[in-house]
Design a protein around this motif. Structure first.
Motif, PDB file in Angstrom:
ATOM      1  N   ALA A   1      45.028  46.507  31.737  1.00 46.41           N
ATOM      2  CA  ALA A   1      43.616  46.133  31.284  1.00 46.41           C
ATOM      3  C   ALA A   1      43.028  45.449  32.404  1.00 46.41           C
ATOM      4  O   ALA A   1      43.619  44.536  33.209  1.00 46.41           O
ATOM      5  N   GLU A   2      41.701  45.438  32.112  1.00 47.88           N
ATOM      6  CA  GLU A   2      40.855  44.642  33.066  1.00 47.88           C
ATOM      7  C   GLU A   2      40.006  43.581  32.244  1.00 47.88           C
ATOM      8  O   GLU A   2      39.257  44.093  31.390  1.00 47.88           O
ATOM      9  N   VAL A   3      40.381  42.357  32.346  1.00 47.91           N
ATOM     10  CA  VAL A   3      39.752  41.364  31.178  1.00 47.91           C
ATOM     11  C   VAL A   3      38.581  40.669  31.960  1.00 47.91           C
ATOM     12  O   VAL A   3      38.874  39.906  32.957  1.00 47.91           O
ATOM     13  N   VAL A   4      37.270  40.914  31.441  1.00 51.75           N
ATOM     14  CA  VAL A   4      36.287  40.368  31.954  1.00 51.75           C
ATOM     15  C   VAL A   4      36.069  39.038  31.300  1.00 51.75           C
ATOM     16  O   VAL A   4      35.990  38.612  30.296  1.00 51.75           O
TER      17      VAL A   4
ATOM     18  N   ALA B   1      38.533  39.871  35.703  1.00 57.68           N
ATOM     19  CA  ALA B   1      37.283  40.304  36.391  1.00 57.68           C
ATOM     20  C   ALA B   1      36.534  38.966  36.155  1.00 57.68           C
ATOM     21  O   ALA B   1      35.587  39.053  35.174  1.00 57.68           O
ATOM     22  N   PRO B   2      36.125  38.019  37.139  1.00 56.28           N
ATOM     23  CA  PRO B   2      35.250  36.908  36.643  1.00 56.28           C
ATOM     24  C   PRO B   2      33.950  37.297  37.080  1.00 56.28           C
ATOM     25  O   PRO B   2      33.726  38.055  38.085  1.00 56.28           O
ATOM     26  N   GLY B   3      33.142  36.591  36.568  1.00 53.25           N
ATOM     27  CA  GLY B   3      31.623  36.695  37.110  1.00 53.25           C
ATOM     28  C   GLY B   3      31.513  35.697  38.035  1.00 53.25           C
ATOM     29  O   GLY B   3      32.323  35.086  38.807  1.00 53.25           O
ATOM     30  N   TRP B   4      30.368  34.998  37.770  1.00 46.94           N
ATOM     31  CA  TRP B   4      29.927  33.714  38.785  1.00 46.94           C
ATOM     32  C   TRP B   4      30.743  32.482  38.399  1.00 46.94           C
ATOM     33  O   TRP B   4      30.891  32.144  37.085  1.00 46.94           O
ATOM     34  N   ILE B   5      31.682  31.957  39.117  1.00 43.59           N
ATOM     35  CA  ILE B   5      32.506  30.810  38.844  1.00 43.59           C
ATOM     36  C   ILE B   5      31.735  29.561  39.567  1.00 43.59           C
ATOM     37  O   ILE B   5      31.404  29.746  40.815  1.00 43.59           O
ATOM     38  N   ARG B   6      31.851  28.530  38.924  1.00 41.64           N
ATOM     39  CA  ARG B   6      31.012  27.417  39.544  1.00 41.64           C
ATOM     40  C   ARG B   6      32.150  26.524  40.498  1.00 41.64           C
ATOM     41  O   ARG B   6      32.863  25.805  40.017  1.00 41.64           O
ATOM     42  N   THR B   7      32.216  27.040  41.798  1.00 42.71           N
ATOM     43  CA  THR B   7      33.223  26.639  42.435  1.00 42.71           C
ATOM     44  C   THR B   7      32.507  25.562  43.562  1.00 42.71           C
ATOM     45  O   THR B   7      31.038  25.658  43.590  1.00 42.71           O
TER      46      THR B   7
ATOM     47  N   TYR C   1      43.163  50.565  42.470  1.00 41.19           N
ATOM     48  CA  TYR C   1      44.548  50.110  43.027  1.00 41.19           C
ATOM     49  C   TYR C   1      45.682  49.622  41.813  1.00 41.19           C
ATOM     50  O   TYR C   1      46.591  50.024  41.416  1.00 41.19           O
ATOM     51  N   SER C   2      45.028  48.626  41.176  1.00 35.42           N
ATOM     52  CA  SER C   2      45.749  47.685  40.189  1.00 35.42           C
ATOM     53  C   SER C   2      46.083  48.542  39.019  1.00 35.42           C
ATOM     54  O   SER C   2      47.055  48.570  38.438  1.00 35.42           O
ATOM     55  N   LYS C   3      45.001  49.371  38.560  1.00 35.84           N
ATOM     56  CA  LYS C   3      45.342  50.325  37.415  1.00 35.84           C
ATOM     57  C   LYS C   3      46.363  51.444  37.582  1.00 35.84           C
ATOM     58  O   LYS C   3      47.174  51.640  36.774  1.00 35.84           O
ATOM     59  N   SER C   4      46.188  51.996  38.871  1.00 40.07           N
ATOM     60  CA  SER C   4      47.334  53.015  39.119  1.00 40.07           C
ATOM     61  C   SER C   4      48.683  52.389  39.062  1.00 40.07           C
ATOM     62  O   SER C   4      49.770  52.969  38.890  1.00 40.07           O
ATOM     63  N   LEU C   5      48.716  50.943  39.915  1.00 45.32           N
ATOM     64  CA  LEU C   5      50.110  50.487  39.926  1.00 45.32           C
ATOM     65  C   LEU C   5      50.610  50.121  38.522  1.00 45.32           C
ATOM     66  O   LEU C   5      51.787  50.272  38.306  1.00 45.32           O
TER      67      LEU C   5
END
Length: 259
Positions: free
Chosen positions: A247-250, A180-186, A161-165
């Protein structure tokens, strides 16, 4: 840092900004000079009332109430960060997911962003400027079938959806970017590691290792911190990233192997 990166004069709405990565993002945005409004279902005692709106964004009414409050308090919105996300689905794979579980995951991880965008983007487009950041997840391409099938699918839908938008509104002056996060220490991820540790008869470090092993390993050997993810969000929201859109930034410590 503020000499290089500033958000002075920017008006930002950050969802789910009372804990974890959302709280780190709100704090950093304020440090960099932005006027920030955030939201959750209830206000923490240490959160100033002037910068908070109580809303349940899993409902259409909650999104409408937040959008109205944001317009009233901020006027024009320069930055919209969709930080809200998570999973309440039970473990057990696809068979454990009924219609109610699927609907809950989609309302939380996809429809909250869709509804807020629909309410707030037209004004950005009319002004010809603004930045929208959707926080997705590496699980969109690296799902964990035992526990996160619905969450991963909802985040994948959010990413598409975000890419299309972005393709629709970038020519009109509004940037749309994904983080796009991976594992976050929350706090929540630490609680998960502690639960896994108890079940496996090991310590917290062992519980964290279980999570990393389930992800296929994290080359840097640890999760990201909320502050590290907030740093990326702030950069992408700033004028320093003026040509980054679609873009999607990992940010995952190298979890997803790429060629």
């Amino acid at each position: 840092m503020s000499d290089f990166l500033q958000l002075q004069g920017k008006r930002a709405l950050v969802t789910s900004g009372t804990r974890g990565t959302g709280a780190a993002t709100v704090a950093l945005f304020r440090q960099l000079g932005a006027q920030v409004l955030t939201t959750a279902r209830s206000r923490p005692a240490d959160m100033p009332a002037a910068m908070f709106v109580a809303a349940d964004l899993t409902t259409a009414q909650g999104c409408a109430d937040l959008a109205a409050a944001a317009r009233d308090r901020l006027g024009e919105i320069d930055i919209l960060v969709h930080m809200l996300g998570g999973s309440t689905a039970p473990p057990g794979g696809f068979a454990a997911l009924g219609d109610a579980e699927w609907a809950a995951e989609l309302d939380l991880n996809l429809m909250s962003a869709v509804r807020l965008d629909r309410a707030l983007l037209p004004a950005m487009v009319a002004r010809g400027r603004g930045t929208v950041i959707h926080v997705t997840s590496i699980q969109a391409s690296l799902p964990l079938p035992e526990a996160t099938t619905a969450y991963a699918a909802a985040k994948a839908a959010l990413s598409t959806y975000s890419k299309s938008l972005s393709k629709e509104v970038s020519p009109k002056g509004v940037r749309v970017v994904r983080v796009a996060p991976g594992w976050i220490r929350t706090e929540a991820s630490v609680q998960l590691a502690e639960r896994l540790a108890r079940e496996a008869g090991t310590d917290l470090e062992g519980g964290q290792r279980i999570i990393m092993d389930a992800l296929g390993g994290i080359p840097i050997g640890r999760p990201s911190s909320p502050e590290e993810v907030a740093n990326l969000v702030a950069f992408l929201a700033s004028d320093r990233a003026a040509t980054i859109t679609g873009a999607e930034v990992v940010i995952d410590g190298g979890t997803i192997p790429t060629a």
